[in-house]
Write an enzyme that holds these catalytic residues in place. Structure first.
Site, PDB file in Angstrom:
ATOM      1  N   GLU A  89       5.749   0.763   6.172  1.00 49.11           N
ATOM      2  CA  GLU A  89       4.553   1.428   5.649  1.00 49.11           C
ATOM      3  C   GLU A  89       3.597   1.637   6.810  1.00 49.11           C
ATOM      4  O   GLU A  89       3.213   0.659   7.463  1.00 49.11           O
ATOM      5  CB  GLU A  89       3.866   0.471   4.678  1.00 49.11           C
ATOM      6  CG  GLU A  89       3.737   0.925   3.277  1.00 49.11           C
ATOM      7  CD  GLU A  89       2.893  -0.077   2.490  1.00 49.11           C
ATOM      8  OE1 GLU A  89       1.669  -0.074   2.662  1.00 49.11           O
ATOM      9  OE2 GLU A  89       3.475  -0.842   1.703  1.00 49.11           O
ATOM     10  N   ASP A 125      -8.713  -2.994   0.425  1.00 49.10           N
ATOM     11  CA  ASP A 125      -8.336  -3.880   1.515  1.00 49.10           C
ATOM     12  C   ASP A 125      -9.346  -4.984   1.769  1.00 49.10           C
ATOM     13  O   ASP A 125     -10.552  -4.775   1.723  1.00 49.10           O
ATOM     14  CB  ASP A 125      -8.131  -3.063   2.796  1.00 49.10           C
ATOM     15  CG  ASP A 125      -6.857  -2.242   2.727  1.00 49.10           C
ATOM     16  OD1 ASP A 125      -5.796  -2.846   2.460  1.00 49.10           O
ATOM     17  OD2 ASP A 125      -6.911  -1.016   2.884  1.00 49.10           O
ATOM     18  N   TYR A 177       5.587  -0.413  -6.566  1.00 45.25           N
ATOM     19  CA  TYR A 177       4.813  -1.397  -5.812  1.00 45.25           C
ATOM     20  C   TYR A 177       4.117  -2.310  -6.824  1.00 45.25           C
ATOM     21  O   TYR A 177       3.132  -1.916  -7.446  1.00 45.25           O
ATOM     22  CB  TYR A 177       3.791  -0.657  -4.950  1.00 45.25           C
ATOM     23  CG  TYR A 177       3.037  -1.472  -3.912  1.00 45.25           C
ATOM     24  CD1 TYR A 177       2.443  -2.687  -4.209  1.00 45.25           C
ATOM     25  CD2 TYR A 177       2.899  -0.969  -2.619  1.00 45.25           C
ATOM     26  CE1 TYR A 177       1.752  -3.395  -3.241  1.00 45.25           C
ATOM     27  CE2 TYR A 177       2.189  -1.670  -1.643  1.00 45.25           C
ATOM     28  CZ  TYR A 177       1.624  -2.881  -1.959  1.00 45.25           C
ATOM     29  OH  TYR A 177       0.935  -3.576  -1.009  1.00 45.25           O
TER      30      TYR A 177
END
Lengths: 412, 256
Positions: free
Chosen positions: B46, B57, B169
């Site tokens: 990735e 994040d 995911y």
């Protein structure tokens, strides 16, 4: 209906039109968020839709607006300012609410909703601290835990508001990532929410964010416009103002105001922060100078670099220091139903002093932009003799020290 | 080479899948870091496109993004650099939606295809908002990986697994990216739920930072994604060699 010691309870206007599809205002809006937040946003949308059409929620909300927030707020006819500018100026006085700005209208509604959803904690972002103080206030009133995210730069320049929030029982977390201002406070609030969404409600302070926020916050602020329309008609012999003006950062006081006038013939004017000037690159004029993008959950207009990075905004007022705008404003601009102009830091300072000196009303620096724009355009874009309603979204106490310093006063 | 067919083949051979994350533009030698993790046994890589406002994040990847941006990284530059990679595993970009929207769906999708990048992961583009991008990506055979969360209800999970391409995911916990001291119970439940509803490769990501944690999470899914722990090494001054050796440890743990 519950008893009130304040005379007649606020009469809420009818609910406004819901956005289409997944929160679309024309090509703007939407719900661009991490998957973890989607179920909570669907829950919130359903909860608000149910509450907003339920008699008991509306009665409780109206009661809070009346005998806690102090509504309805008056519309003040400004005789000396009108003489000075050659236009007839009416001010919608949100500065007179409890906590001193329109932000209280929104947080009381969201706190009530938080309670109904069975959540016990609220989080909020704040720039100048007005929304943070309002949220901490509502959290204290409802017995909710409260965490406020505030850019480290703003924590420093608004120390008094930080103390007020802590006094009210809120935890204030300084955010030092990115530009350490409002945009970054929203980023960290979203990061907190992704981890705590099961028992926490994110009390967004403006008409920004993913669906249902732009719609919900507009509805919770429309009391400003609904009241102002009726009050203006009393003062103007049944007529609407020619021009309705409000400052625009994220755009909640403007959207609440405009909601009351969308179906009238009034010109709607939003005034953005031109900072050091539009050509300087240091401003917060995201409608005037932004391009379509997606940030904080919504497709709207944002200040961006050539390759789609979000730029820092600049304004003398922390509340307008945001590089984006609510999606409904972007749609009103695209449809040309509202026009968006801007005022510089210096024009806002001039407006701040003008209103203080002519009317004995010290405005917050945010609505001082609206006053500054009007002072510049009276007799030009606003023809002499026009009737103009300006929403005074908050009072200037929070800004007094900053303005004094800027104007070179020695406070000792 | 396509991401999903490649991952399916590896899984059907009995391997547990390992997908490391590398922030594009982090250090002048970031392409060598990608090569090193491929050599160390990654099944795909990735490549993160740094964005000014990475709301999914935690501090580690925020810091990596800030450094890369300060060094002049741009989405187009990262994609152009990635085109120089001649690795033998599939590549995916992980990007927030705004850079995609800003470039334009068709333009961004073709730039990926032209650079030999097989897939895109766009964490703030949920399945309800997917159509416009997916049409552009599908048209040039770029696979779009969707994320599933522990809070995603069953009916929605089925839709996400159906619409996802490459792999699904599975977000291991409620929170942002960043190393954690243990694998969340939610990760194991996530793996079980995904395996029950889809045959597509199901990977678990977020908070997986050691070989032991990778093994624990991979036991209930087809593999893992490892990001912050690797990026922390690079932020601390590690280079391709340190990255390769870390990924090698994870590979050995998963293969043991």
């Amino acid at each position: 209906m519950a008893k009130t010691a304040r005379g007649a309870t606020v009469q809420l206007g009818a609910p406004g039109v819901e956005p289409e599809g997944l929160g679309r205002f024309g090509e703007f809006g939407g719900r661009f968020v991490p998957e973890t937040l989607v179920p909570a946003l669907i829950e919130l949308e359903d909860a608000f839709r149910t509450a907003w059409t339920s008699d008991d929620f509306r009665a409780e909300y109206a009661r809070l607006l009346t005998d806690y927030a102090g509504r309805p707020t008056p519309v003040t006819e400004c005789r000396r300012l009108s003489d000075r500018l050659g236009v007839r100026v009416l001010l919608k006085r949100e500065d007179l609410t409890h906590t001193g700005s329109h932000k209280i209208n929104n947080v009381l509604g969201q706190a009530l909703l938080t309670q109904r959803m069975g959540k016990h904690r609220v989080i909020a972002e704040t720039g100048a601290g007005q929304h943070g103080v309002a949220t901490a206030t509502a959290a204290a009133l409802f017995g909710l835990d409260c965490t406020v995210f505030m850019g480290a730069v703003d924590v420093e320049r608004q120390a008094l508001n930080v103390w007020r929030m802590r006094l009210l029982g809120a935890e204030v977390i300084p955010v030092s990532s990115g530009s350490a201002t409002l945009k970054d406070a929203i980023n960290d609030a979203l990061r907190d929410w992704v981890a705590t969404v099961e028992d926490t409600h994110y009390c967004i302070g403006s008409v920004v964010g993913p669906h249902p926020y732009p719609w919900m916050v507009r509805e919770l602020q429309r009391v400003v416009g609904d009241e102002a329309r009726e009050q203006s008609r009393v003062l103007l012999d049944g007529n609407d103002p020619d021009v309705v003006v409000a400052c625009v950062g994220g755009g909640s006081n403007a959207m609440g105001t405009f909601a009351g006038f969308l179906d009238t013939k009034a010109r709607l004017v939003g005034v953005e922060a031109a900072g050091h000037g539009l050509e300087s690159g240091r401003h917060g004029a995201s409608i005037t100078r932004g391009v379509p993008g997606v940030l904080h959950g919504a497709r709207s207009l944002y200040l961006q670099s050539e390759d789609g990075q979000i730029l820092e905004a600049h304004s003398i007022s922390a509340g307008l220091d945001y590089p984006g705008v609510g999606p409904e404003h972007a749609a009103l601009a695209a449809d040309k139903r509202a026009e968006y102009h801007s005022a510089t830091d210096d024009e806002a300072l001039a407006g701040f002093q003008l209103l203080a000196g002519t009317e004995g009303i010290v405005p917050a620096l945010e609505p001082a932009h609206a006053i500054g724009w009007l002072a510049r355009e009276a007799g030009h874009a606003v023809p002499a003799g026009s009737t103009v309603l300006v929403t005074l979204s908050g009072r200037g106490d929070k800004d007094a020290a900053q303005v004094a310093e800027r104007l070179g006063a020695d406070l000792g | 080479m396509k991401l999903e067919s490649s991952l399916r083949a590896r899984r059907d051979d009995g391997a547990k899948l390992l997908v490391p994350y590398v922030t594009g533009g982090l250090g002048a030698d970031w392409l060598d870091v990608v090569r090193a993790v491929c050599d160390a046994g990654a099944d795909a890589v990735e490549i993160g496109i740094p964005f000014s406002d990475p709301v999914m994040d935690g501090p580690t990847i925020q810091e990596a993004s800030s450094r890369a941006l300060a060094d002049g990284a741009t989405p187009a530059g990262i994609v152009a650099d990635a085109a120089k990679l001649d690795v033998d595993v599939p590549l995916a970009v992980m990007t927030y939606y705004n850079p995609v929207h800003h470039a334009g769906h068709e333009r961004f999708a073709s730039s990926l295809a032209d650079a030999g990048i097989d897939a895109a992961i766009v964490p703030d583009l949920p399945v309800d908002e997917l159509d416009a991008w997916a049409a552009a990506a599908d048209a040039v055979d770029v696979e779009t990986v969707l994320l599933a969360s522990p809070l995603t209800p069953d009916d929605r999970l089925a839709v996400i697994c159906e619409r996802s391409r490459g792999f699904v995911y599975g977000v291991s916990l409620l929170g942002v990216t960043g190393a954690r001291t243990e694998v969340a119970a939610a990760a194991l439940e996530m793996g079980r739920r995904l395996k029950a509803v889809t045959d597509r490769p199901a990977l678990i990501g977020l908070g997986i930072s050691t070989g032991e944690q990778a093994v624990e999470a991979a036991a209930v899914a087809d593999g893992v994604i490892v990001g912050s722990a690797l990026i922390a090494l690079l932020l601390d001054g590690g280079g391709p060699e340190a990255a390769g050796s870390f990924v090698c440890q994870l590979r050995e743990a998963l293969d043991a």
